[in-house]
Enzyme design. Sequence first.
Site: not given
Length: 356
Positions: A40, A123, A141
């Site tokens: 991520e 997020y 996002d």
Amino acid sequence: MTNRGNNSKITSLLLDWYGKEGRDLPWRETTDPYKIWISEIILQQTRVVQGRDYYFRFIEKFPNVKSLANAEEDEVLKLWQGLGYYTRARNVHAAAKQVMDSFNGIFPSAYSDIISLKGIGEYTAAAIASIAFNEPYAVVDGNVFRVVARLFGITLSIHSSEGKKMIKEIAQSLLNREDPGRYNQAVMDFGALICTPAQPKCMACVLQDHCMAFAGNRVGELPVNDRKISIRNRYFHYFHIQHNGNTFLQKRNGSDIWKNLFEFPLIETPEPADFTLLEKTEPFRQLFHGLSSISIDHRLAIRHQLTHQAIHTLFYRIIIPGNIPYNPPGEIFKIENEQLSEYPVSRLIHKYLEII
């Protein structure tokens, strides 16, 4: 504002679509929170096609939190080289140390603990909590803002507090609470592959019948993004100095861009300047003190765009004859030419080294 039955239908359609069209990505083959976290962070501001190779290299070098926490920062930055946004790498390193110090080396499972780690926002915390621990937190996002704004015809700016709040509430209402991780990955893929910023594939969209933007012919207008980005122009002059098989570097300090990365000696000017003007500046005189004349072996111009800055750069390669002594200012140090590849540098310096 939202219809629970309609929301359930949207969620079901998204999951069915994801089962058929979702991307096959290596970090989706694991529920290891460490690997999900690394993927991520890498994918922030980075395209999947580029991030995939970095992910494999990073996990190979640092397979777990402990190995990352024990690494030197220069090692982490070097591995990150070329990805840009190096604050991500420094934060990842700092967060790994937090996990070791505050959570006994075990990646935390609670959302509140995950979001307490350096560099992890809402997020990323939602992605890790939902995918690794099946916690019911919706990711929000840019992809999700776009999908939700179009589906529900939201005309509030996605940068306004009201717009953000509304979209987050809708995103949470759409979440499949039995399988939140899979749903989050579905909506992210849908935004990346179908509901794209430009030229969205509306005719192939399984949510077409539920999309208010499509119904009102407003897909191109949504989401509303009224943020104006101010670009600062900066003028860098790098000197790639070579002398007796050595190259000279300095380390960037302070809170400016590329903190703790290495670079060639630099003179920054407030306006564009040619070599003749540079020769008249005090930093130039200090850099080449004691040398009667300087000859340029190579000159290269590169414009490097950052989010809020445009770096207009001139690289000068200077080869000083071996029989002439050279003693640069104290913050500049010499290395053997062959050692240059061992030092973490910015993407801008990396571009130059790729070209010469």
